[in-house]
Motif scaffolding. Structure first.
Motif, mmCIF file in Angstrom:
data_model
loop_
_atom_site.group_PDB
_atom_site.id
_atom_site.type_symbol
_atom_site.label_atom_id
_atom_site.label_comp_id
_atom_site.label_asym_id
_atom_site.label_seq_id
_atom_site.Cartn_x
_atom_site.Cartn_y
_atom_site.Cartn_z
ATOM 1 N N LEU A 79 47.079 52.721 86.651
ATOM 2 C CA LEU A 79 47.597 52.281 87.951
ATOM 3 C C LEU A 79 46.536 51.534 88.741
ATOM 4 N N ALA A 80 45.307 52.037 88.705
ATOM 5 C CA ALA A 80 44.230 51.435 89.500
ATOM 6 C C ALA A 80 43.953 50.001 89.082
ATOM 7 N N LEU A 81 44.116 49.686 87.785
ATOM 8 C CA LEU A 81 43.773 48.357 87.289
ATOM 9 C C LEU A 81 44.978 47.421 87.172
ATOM 10 N N LEU A 82 46.160 47.905 87.537
ATOM 11 C CA LEU A 82 47.325 47.019 87.569
ATOM 12 C C LEU A 82 47.151 45.969 88.658
ATOM 13 N N ASN A 83 47.777 44.815 88.494
ATOM 14 C CA ASN A 83 47.770 43.861 89.597
ATOM 15 C C ASN A 83 48.600 44.438 90.738
ATOM 16 N N LEU A 102 44.580 49.377 98.563
ATOM 17 C CA LEU A 102 44.375 49.106 97.146
ATOM 18 C C LEU A 102 44.073 47.644 96.847
ATOM 19 N N LYS A 103 44.181 46.779 97.851
ATOM 20 C CA LYS A 103 43.808 45.380 97.647
ATOM 21 C C LYS A 103 42.308 45.174 97.763
ATOM 22 N N ASN A 104 41.597 46.198 98.223
ATOM 23 C CA ASN A 104 40.140 46.119 98.320
ATOM 24 C C ASN A 104 39.546 46.258 96.920
ATOM 25 N N ILE A 105 39.040 45.182 96.371
ATOM 26 C CA ILE A 105 38.559 45.192 94.992
ATOM 27 C C ILE A 105 37.219 45.906 94.845
ATOM 28 N N ASP A 106 36.594 46.251 95.956
ATOM 29 C CA ASP A 106 35.302 46.942 95.896
ATOM 30 C C ASP A 106 35.445 48.437 96.147
ATOM 31 N N ARG A 107 36.676 48.942 96.157
ATOM 32 C CA ARG A 107 36.893 50.369 96.389
ATOM 33 C C ARG A 107 36.301 51.175 95.225
ATOM 34 N N THR A 108 35.871 52.383 95.514
ATOM 35 C CA THR A 108 35.279 53.232 94.466
ATOM 36 C C THR A 108 36.274 54.271 93.953
ATOM 37 N N VAL A 109 37.342 54.495 94.701
ATOM 38 C CA VAL A 109 38.393 55.405 94.249
ATOM 39 C C VAL A 109 39.749 54.754 94.495
ATOM 40 N N SER A 110 40.724 55.142 93.663
ATOM 41 C CA SER A 110 42.108 54.699 93.850
ATOM 42 C C SER A 110 42.993 55.942 93.802
ATOM 43 N N ILE A 207 36.180 44.353 86.482
ATOM 44 C CA ILE A 207 37.508 43.915 86.055
ATOM 45 C C ILE A 207 38.316 43.449 87.257
ATOM 46 N N LEU A 208 38.271 44.228 88.342
ATOM 47 C CA LEU A 208 39.030 43.857 89.541
ATOM 48 C C LEU A 208 38.515 42.559 90.145
#
Length: 417
Positions: A79-83, A102-110, A207-208
């Protein structure tokens, strides 16, 4: 914190003992010898959850856990790596949301969350032996991509099982402490929050970033992993009664395939043999790493549990650290937060929150003492004192709002984390 430091091996409470101890009968229908054994188990529970202990333990031997845990936890990284569009659609199909952008690509947790409803009689239903998949699932489960087909159902099945563990443990603690305050506060709530969490590896963020660049040629993203702290999750207390967590799953992504969202991942052992959950042991005044049995459930005390038990239980100050030197290892876990009803009134217990610390150095306390505190002085600066967040007669809703504000609000000590 150093990964080579002291490790705390959790006390294992077997599910069968929890079932016996949480019987609605005041007297156990067993032999004298078995009664003696159960008394020793109850003593050990309070030794671990009370003021002289770490404030957490593990529950082992839970039915269905061996099937549900490995099914649900790998869905977190997928889920975390889905677009964003596909993830939004899957979450909506299964009744989930998120409490971070979840649009924050620098987040450390999802994290992916759902409110879990329950309405149980005082005998506490045996939820760990029930399968709700055929009756309680969203009809759209069959329409989701194959890898997420049973996301909503599995989320609820495992969540309901973990609710049972927390309710039964609350009943046992009430038996020892006296009264019915803990269990009743949870039964009155009728709901708990479930959260499926993916802790990002460094490769996940690469990846994000690569995916974001591919979608948006007009924006240039040059973020690197150097912005990450050594913590996946900052130091904090949970503010509910109990938090129930799965033993975490660690996943390994091939380093040479880090640019691919669809890269295969395999479960791996913890790089250091522990969970990477760390607590500040208030009795030893130092950070210790938590080690739990594979497939077990960790239960830790929250601040409302501390308050409602009048200090007979100890809230656990904790964080989650990153494995050093393992950029392709991520961490998956599922958490259920058991809380009182929003209208529950909280009272500062008679001997005050200051005496809940055996050594006077609990970071919750408003204390002018400037004595040397290593390492709790640094940790304490990130944790708003309990006496600043809890006023006598507050509802749980008011307490939770004030706590969230002081931790993460615009002026909160961890607002920039």
């Amino acid at each position: 914190m150093a990964e080579e430091g002291e490790t705390l091996e959790l006390y294992n409470l077997h599910y069968s003992d929890l079932m016996t101890l949480s019987s609605s009968l005041d007297q156990f229908p067993t032999s004298y010898e078995n009664n003696e054994y159960l008394e020793s188990v109850m003593t050990t529970i309070m030794k671990n959850l009370g003021p002289s202990g770490p404030g957490l333990l593990a529950i082992t031997g839970v039915p269905n856990a061996s099937d549900l845990r490995p099914t649900l936890l790998p869905m977190a990284w997928k889920l975390a790596l889905l677009n964003n569009d596909d993830r939004k659609r899957v979450l909506k199909d299964h009744g989930l949301g998120s409490d971070v952008p979840l649009k924050n690509i620098d987040r450390t947790v999802s994290p992916f969350a759902m409110q879990l409803k329950y309405n149980l009689n005082p005998d506490v239903s045996n939820l760990c032996n029930k399968n709700h998949s055929e009756t309680d699932g969203f009809s759209s489960d069959t329409e989701s991509p194959c890898e997420f087909k049973n996301l909503g159902n599995t989320f609820k099945d495992l969540g309901n099982c973990m609710i049972e563990l927390g309710l039964r443990l609350a009943r046992v603690c009430d038996k020892i402490i006296g009264g019915h305050e803990l269990e009743q506060s949870l039964l009155e709530s009728h709901s708990a929050k479930g959260r499926l969490i993916h802790y990002h590896s460094v490769i996940d963020n690469l990846i994000l970033q690569a995916s974001n660049k591919a979608r948006s040629k007009t924006k240039k993203t040059e973020r690197t992993s150097s912005n990450h702290s050594d913590l996946w999750q900052q130091w904090h207390y949970d503010y509910g009664v109990f938090t129930v967590l799965t033993d975490p799953m660690f996943m390994l992504a091939p380093e040479n395939n880090g640019s691919s969202q669809s890269c295969d991942r395999k479960e791996c052992e913890s790089p250091s043999g522990h969970t990477y959950l760390q607590i500040l042991d208030p009795n030893k005044n130092r950070v210790v790493m938590v080690k739990a049995s594979y497939g077990s459930f960790i239960v830790q005390v929250g601040e409302s549990g501390d308050i409602l038990s009048k200090g007979k239980l100890r809230a656990t100050l904790h964080s989650v650290c990153r494995p050093k030197g393992f950029e392709n290892v991520c961490r998956e876990t599922f958490v259920v937060f058991l809380q009182p009803s929003w209208s529950k009134t909280l009272y500062v217990y008679d001997f005050s929150v200051e005496s809940s610390s055996s050594n006077g150095e609990d970071s919750r306390i408003c204390d002018e003492d400037d004595g040397q505190q290593e390492p709790s002085s640094d940790i304490g600066k990130l944790v708003p004192p309990l006496c600043d967040r809890l006023k006598n007669g507050m509802t749980f809703a008011e307490f939770s709002r004030e706590t969230t504000k002081q931790y993460y609000g615009s002026s909160g000590l961890q607002s920039k984390r």
